[in-house]
Write a protein that holds these residues in place. Structure first.
Motif, PDB file in Angstrom:
ATOM      1  N   PRO A 165      -3.167 -13.056   4.275  1.00  0.00           N
ATOM      2  CA  PRO A 165      -2.976 -11.612   4.048  1.00  0.00           C
ATOM      3  C   PRO A 165      -1.508 -11.278   3.835  1.00  0.00           C
ATOM      4  O   PRO A 165      -0.627 -12.131   3.985  1.00  0.00           O
ATOM      5  N   GLU A 166      -1.262 -10.027   3.503  1.00  0.00           N
ATOM      6  CA  GLU A 166       0.109  -9.533   3.451  1.00  0.00           C
ATOM      7  C   GLU A 166       0.647  -9.434   4.877  1.00  0.00           C
ATOM      8  O   GLU A 166      -0.110  -9.357   5.845  1.00  0.00           O
ATOM      9  N   SER A 167       1.970  -9.458   5.043  1.00  0.00           N
ATOM     10  CA  SER A 167       2.551  -9.410   6.384  1.00  0.00           C
ATOM     11  C   SER A 167       2.285  -8.041   7.026  1.00  0.00           C
ATOM     12  O   SER A 167       2.296  -7.007   6.344  1.00  0.00           O
ATOM     13  N   PRO A 168       2.055  -8.022   8.351  1.00  0.00           N
ATOM     14  CA  PRO A 168       1.752  -6.750   9.030  1.00  0.00           C
ATOM     15  C   PRO A 168       2.857  -5.712   8.865  1.00  0.00           C
ATOM     16  O   PRO A 168       2.578  -4.521   8.700  1.00  0.00           O
ATOM     17  N   LYS A 169       4.102  -6.132   8.904  1.00  0.00           N
ATOM     18  CA  LYS A 169       5.196  -5.158   8.829  1.00  0.00           C
ATOM     19  C   LYS A 169       5.282  -4.526   7.451  1.00  0.00           C
ATOM     20  O   LYS A 169       5.602  -3.342   7.328  1.00  0.00           O
ATOM     21  N   TYR A 170       4.987  -5.291   6.407  1.00  0.00           N
ATOM     22  CA  TYR A 170       4.987  -4.680   5.079  1.00  0.00           C
ATOM     23  C   TYR A 170       3.827  -3.702   4.949  1.00  0.00           C
ATOM     24  O   TYR A 170       3.973  -2.612   4.383  1.00  0.00           O
ATOM     25  N   LEU A 171       2.651  -4.075   5.466  1.00  0.00           N
ATOM     26  CA  LEU A 171       1.494  -3.180   5.408  1.00  0.00           C
ATOM     27  C   LEU A 171       1.768  -1.879   6.153  1.00  0.00           C
ATOM     28  O   LEU A 171       1.378  -0.797   5.703  1.00  0.00           O
ATOM     29  N   ALA A 172       2.455  -1.979   7.285  1.00  0.00           N
ATOM     30  CA  ALA A 172       2.786  -0.775   8.056  1.00  0.00           C
ATOM     31  C   ALA A 172       3.788   0.096   7.310  1.00  0.00           C
ATOM     32  O   ALA A 172       3.638   1.317   7.235  1.00  0.00           O
ATOM     33  N   GLU A 173       4.807  -0.530   6.733  1.00  0.00           N
ATOM     34  CA  GLU A 173       5.834   0.223   5.995  1.00  0.00           C
ATOM     35  C   GLU A 173       5.250   0.905   4.758  1.00  0.00           C
ATOM     36  O   GLU A 173       5.688   1.983   4.370  1.00  0.00           O
ATOM     37  N   SER A 174       4.261   0.265   4.123  1.00  0.00           N
ATOM     38  CA  SER A 174       3.662   0.839   2.915  1.00  0.00           C
ATOM     39  C   SER A 174       2.517   1.784   3.232  1.00  0.00           C
ATOM     40  O   SER A 174       1.887   2.334   2.321  1.00  0.00           O
ATOM     41  N   GLY A 175       2.186   1.965   4.517  1.00  0.00           N
ATOM     42  CA  GLY A 175       1.149   2.907   4.912  1.00  0.00           C
ATOM     43  C   GLY A 175      -0.267   2.420   4.711  1.00  0.00           C
ATOM     44  O   GLY A 175      -1.205   3.214   4.760  1.00  0.00           O
ATOM     45  N   ASN A 176      -0.458   1.121   4.497  1.00  0.00           N
ATOM     46  CA  ASN A 176      -1.801   0.569   4.294  1.00  0.00           C
ATOM     47  C   ASN A 176      -2.399   0.235   5.663  1.00  0.00           C
ATOM     48  O   ASN A 176      -2.493  -0.933   6.053  1.00  0.00           O
ATOM     49  N   ASN A 177      -2.803   1.268   6.376  1.00  0.00           N
ATOM     50  CA  ASN A 177      -3.242   1.086   7.756  1.00  0.00           C
ATOM     51  C   ASN A 177      -4.560   0.333   7.881  1.00  0.00           C
ATOM     52  O   ASN A 177      -4.807  -0.342   8.883  1.00  0.00           O
ATOM     53  N   TYR A 178      -5.436   0.464   6.882  1.00  0.00           N
ATOM     54  CA  TYR A 178      -6.708  -0.264   6.952  1.00  0.00           C
ATOM     55  C   TYR A 178      -6.474  -1.776   6.904  1.00  0.00           C
ATOM     56  O   TYR A 178      -7.002  -2.529   7.738  1.00  0.00           O
TER      57      TYR A 178
END
Length: 535
Positions: A223-236
């Motif tokens: 998957p994509e890294s958790p911190k990038y997902l959080a920064e980009s707002g992709n919470n799901y």
């Protein structure tokens, strides 16, 4: 920043995701992502170092002089090289912020494999040179992004140690290289016509590209890294990734993960992760364009932040260290096989004579100043010495992650660059290939440790929203230094050897001083939280 219920500002996003990652535990998944990133970094060392074995083998087909050999690692026009590396290093950092760390790594890996496979069947020197330029452009994405990708899956407690294990991967790449070359290059393959030629070194180029294909396929399952997902707002996707990490690390369900968060005082975070919903409505083209524009504006603003106080000092420091390290390390590393071959040729003709690196190079110049170096085979000692060079890196590669918690990044960076500087000066006094090999091993081990530490420091020295851009600037300076150093080595080794060695030693001494001035203490500046009942 607020996107789809994300946190109110960047700092709170980073704080929450750090907590969330910490509670996923440490186990199988962390090891798996370390193995993936280790393979990527190992492939980087393997691929960059392979040029040193291609040079002697390709000399006959391309009719290369020593100066020409320097250009296989760089394009003929220095201006084009610098522009290309600016685009390359900064491109991958920007891409990592635009589309994610995973996609940037995947794109760079596949494009590198494609360029290398095509270059293996190109018989024209300038065509081969151009493809090597694009290969360098592609592989710069590995070192630019891989440390960031690995670090963003780790908690503050384990990040330091996990990043340091990457040095072992680099060492394994240096070990695999001569073994592969020794197996492939001596094979007698010769297919030649008026338009095309294919020899064993062409096959070696293909073999060196194959690991990238395997790595790219395996990367698809991550998957994509958790911190990038959080920064980009992709919470799901963030929640999905955190649940998967927790399950693989502990064997427990997502409900257990959410309950653990609540029990430790993070009810709000637990509720946010529990209530996220998958977006079913695709983003319109207008919104996509708006998002890209916003991201580009963010990259511009982030770059400006790196160039202003209070981050300016950190940025200038790590970039200067990477330039000097890159100039010294990559120049010598790419040319060690060539130096081994020169010693082997000299000692084969004058077994009882003693000679230094500089005197051997001067004699090499006098024999073929205007001719190309055409050897049908690489001496066996070149493979053996290159293998020993890689093995020599293993002890320090093991000591680094085991002791970094007690000694810290700064200690290793200062000591390793000081040792490398002294060893570089020592090359002026060697009298045999054995002495040259011993000092080369120490130089390789010490300076490669320094390179890996700087890349790890960047992950901990800069906040998440600036990390990829900072890594891109750092990688650019390292690659720029590598190209300048390699070009410098090709021009100076035969005619101004003393000056060359002094330049390398001084650059490494500068790295040691700048490393001491880095604004880090015994432990890197990782975000540490007071967590209750965390195992």
């Amino acid at each position: 920043m607020q996107v789809d219920g994300a946190l109110d500002d960047t700092q709170s996003v980073e704080t929450d995701v750090e907590i969330a990652v910490t509670f996923t535990g440490f186990g199988k998944y962390n090891i798996k992502v370390l193995l993936l990133c280790g393979l990527i970094y190992m492939n980087t060392g393997f691929s960059i170092s392979s040029v040193g074995l291609i040079l002697p083998s390709a000399a006959c087909d391309f009719q290369l002089t020593t100066i020409d050999k320097g250009r296989i690692s760089a394009t003929p026009t220095l201006v084009v090289i610098i522009v290309g590396m600016i685009i390359g290093a900064y491109f991958w950092g920007c891409l990592a912020d635009l589309v994610g760390r995973k996609k940037a790594l995947l794109t760079s890996t596949i494009s590198y494999a494609f360029c290398e496979i095509i270059s293996s069947v190109v018989s024209n020197y300038w065509g081969f040179l151009l493809l090597k330029f694009f290969s360098g452009f592609s592989i710069s994405g590995h070192s630019t992004v891989v440390f960031t990708y690995l670090g963003e899956f780790q908690s503050g407690k384990t990040r330091e140690r996990m990043l340091c294990w990457m040095e072992m991967a680099w060492s394994l790449g240096l070990i695999a290289l001569p073994l592969t070359g020794w197996l492939v290059i001596p094979i007698h393959i010769s297919f030649i016509n008026d338009f095309f030629s294919f020899r064993s070194w062409n096959l070696f180029v293909i073999v060196c590209a194959l690991p990238s294909v395997f790595i790219g396929c395996w990367l698809l399952s991550f998957p994509e890294s958790p911190k990038y997902l959080a920064e980009s707002g992709n919470n799901y996707q963030l929640a999905k990734t955190l649940f998967m990490m927790h399950k693989e690390n502990t064997g427990n369900s997502c409900e257990d993960y959410l309950e653990t968060l609540s029990q430790n005082g993070y009810e709000q975070l637990s509720l946010k992760l529990r209530n996220v919903q998958e977006e079913t409505t695709p983003m319109s083209s207008e919104n996509q364009l708006k998002r890209v524009r916003q991201l580009l504006a963010n990259i511009y603003q982030q770059t400006l932040l790196l160039m202003k106080p209070p981050l300016l000092r950190k940025t200038a420091n790590v970039c200067s260290i990477m330039f000097c390290l890159g100039s010294s390390y990559y120049a010598l590393m790419l040319w060690f096989p060539e130096l081994f071959q020169r010693f082997a040729t000299f000692e084969g003709k004058s077994p009882a004579a003693a000679a230094s690196v500089c005197s051997v190079s001067e004699q090499s110049l006098s024999r073929n100043q205007m001719n190309y170096n055409c050897l049908t085979t690489i001496p066996r000692t070149v493979y053996v010495h290159t293998l020993i060079l890689g093995i020599a890196c293993v002890p320090l590669s093991v000591m680094l992650p085991l002791c970094v918690d007690k000694l810290g990044y700064k200690f290793y960076l200062v000591i390793s660059t000081l040792v490398a500087s002294g060893v570089a000066l020592g090359l002026l006094f060697v009298k045999s290939s054995i002495e040259n090999l011993i000092l080369s091993c120490i130089f390789e081990a010490a300076s490669s440790i320094g390179m890996s530490i700087v890349l790890a420091i960047v992950v901990d020295l800069f906040p998440t929203n600036l990390r990829a851009i900072a890594a891109a600037l750092c990688a650019f300076c390292g690659r720029l230094g590598a190209l300048v150093g390699n070009h410098m080595f090709g021009y100076l080794i035969d005619t101004h050897c003393l000056i060359l060695i002094i330049i390398v030693a001084v650059q490494l001494l500068v790295c040691s001083v700048l490393g001491y001035l880095l604004p880090i203490g015994r432990h890197p500046e990782t975000t540490v939280f007071s967590l209750k009942n965390v195992s």
